[in-house]
Design a protein around this motif. Structure first.
Motif, short mmCIF file in Angstrom:
data_model
loop_
_atom_site.label_atom_id
_atom_site.label_comp_id
_atom_site.label_asym_id
_atom_site.label_seq_id
_atom_site.Cartn_x
_atom_site.Cartn_y
_atom_site.Cartn_z
N GLU A 230 0.83 -1.21 0.00
CA GLU A 230 0.00 0.00 0.00
C GLU A 230 0.86 1.26 0.00
OE1 GLU A 230 -3.01 2.63 -0.21
OE2 GLU A 230 -3.11 0.44 -0.52
N LYS A 233 2.25 1.75 -3.40
CA LYS A 233 1.22 2.31 -4.30
C LYS A 233 1.07 3.81 -4.10
CE LYS A 233 -1.67 -1.85 -4.81
NZ LYS A 233 -3.00 -2.47 -4.50
N GLN A 234 1.06 4.23 -2.84
CA GLN A 234 0.95 5.65 -2.55
C GLN A 234 2.15 6.43 -3.09
OE1 GLN A 234 0.31 6.12 1.68
NE2 GLN A 234 -1.48 4.78 1.68
N ARG A 236 4.04 5.56 -5.57
CA ARG A 236 3.99 5.53 -7.05
C ARG A 236 2.96 6.55 -7.54
NH1 ARG A 236 3.88 -0.05 -8.02
NH2 ARG A 236 6.13 0.04 -8.30
N ALA A 237 1.84 6.65 -6.87
CA ALA A 237 0.82 7.63 -7.27
C ALA A 237 1.33 9.05 -7.11
CB ALA A 237 -0.45 7.41 -6.45
N ALA A 238 2.09 9.29 -6.04
CA ALA A 238 2.64 10.63 -5.78
C ALA A 238 3.66 11.02 -6.85
CB ALA A 238 3.27 10.69 -4.41
N ASN A 239 4.37 10.02 -7.36
CA ASN A 239 5.37 10.28 -8.41
C ASN A 239 4.71 10.65 -9.72
OD1 ASN A 239 7.48 9.75 -6.67
ND2 ASN A 239 7.70 7.62 -7.30
#
Length: 239
Positions: A230, A233-234, A236-239
């Motif tokens: 998790e 994932k967070q 990666r989303a922020a990138n």
């Protein structure tokens, strides 16, 4: 409560009282009087103080992450597993004699199996005695024989503490040249890695192992595979 008393006093006393230059004894009397008359305000005051302290810690951590990102994620003197070109980096500070670090092993393996776009950076942080220091130095020295990963898992799987004798047995089991290993343990890059781990851990406010940095998140303590996934994932989303 005592830890926060001075801060609570400042929150509860009117500015006029502070301006009067009251001594500490009188300030304490006024604060206690306010608490007796309105006991619920003590919880509110503590909440305000804790929120401020938390915000200050988060700001300090964000500053360290901003200035030390390269040292954390791209240190050529740090062992790595996973995908060297991964889009998310997981940094783990660990000690071979930390039981929680040993319990992380299957969760780290599960993360690497579930996500082939993750890079894991290991920071050897031996804080649990001379055996831990010996194990960390030996593990870092094993890189010269291209056996870090194999040796790392072998030491993590030891029954009992990692001490010189048990670490050397693990080294023999994975086929390391022991004479070379002992020589390489004194290499300057081995000491440099451990010193950098100590510096980064202090800067990040970590107080024990394991501790993780995943993106912008600091995660001290044992985290399991689903939590790692998790946080990745967070990040990666922020990138």
């Amino acid at each position: 409560m005592k830890t926060h008393f001075a801060s609570i006093a400042l929150l509860l006393l009117p500015l006029s009282a502070l301006a009067d230059g009251l001594d500490k004894g009188r300030i304490k009397e006024l604060v206690l009087e306010a608490i007796r008359e309105n006991p619920e305000i003590i919880l509110e005051a503590v909440g305000i103080i804790e929120a401020r302290e938390s915000a200050a810690r988060e700001a300090a951590s964000a500053e360290v992450l901003s200035t030390q990102r390269e040292a954390l994620e791209q240190d050529p003197n740090a062992p790595v597993l996973g995908n060297p070109e991964g889009d998310v980096t997981v940094v783990e500070f660990f000690d071979y004699n930390c039981p929680y670090c040993r319990r992380v092993k299957p969760h780290m393996e599960a993360l690497l199996a579930a996500d082939d776009n993750v890079l894991v950076v290991y920071r050897e942080w031996p804080i649990l005695g001379e055996g831990s220091v010996f194990a960390a130095r030996a593990a870092l020295a094993s890189r010269a024989q291209d056996k870090y990963e194999e040796f790392h898992w072998a030491v993590m799987a030891l029954n009992g503490r990692a001490e010189e004798d048990s670490v050397i047995r693990a080294a023999e089991q994975v086929g390391l040249d022991i004479a070379q290993l002992r020589r390489d343990m004194d290499a300057p890059e081995v000491a440099a890695h451990i010193e950098t781990s100590m510096r980064l851990a202090r800067a990040l406010g970590f107080s024990g192992t394991p501790s993780f940095v995943i993106g912008e998140a600091l995660a001290p303590g044992l985290i399991e595979a689903d939590q790692m996934i998790e946080l990745v994932k967070q990040a990666r989303a922020a990138n």
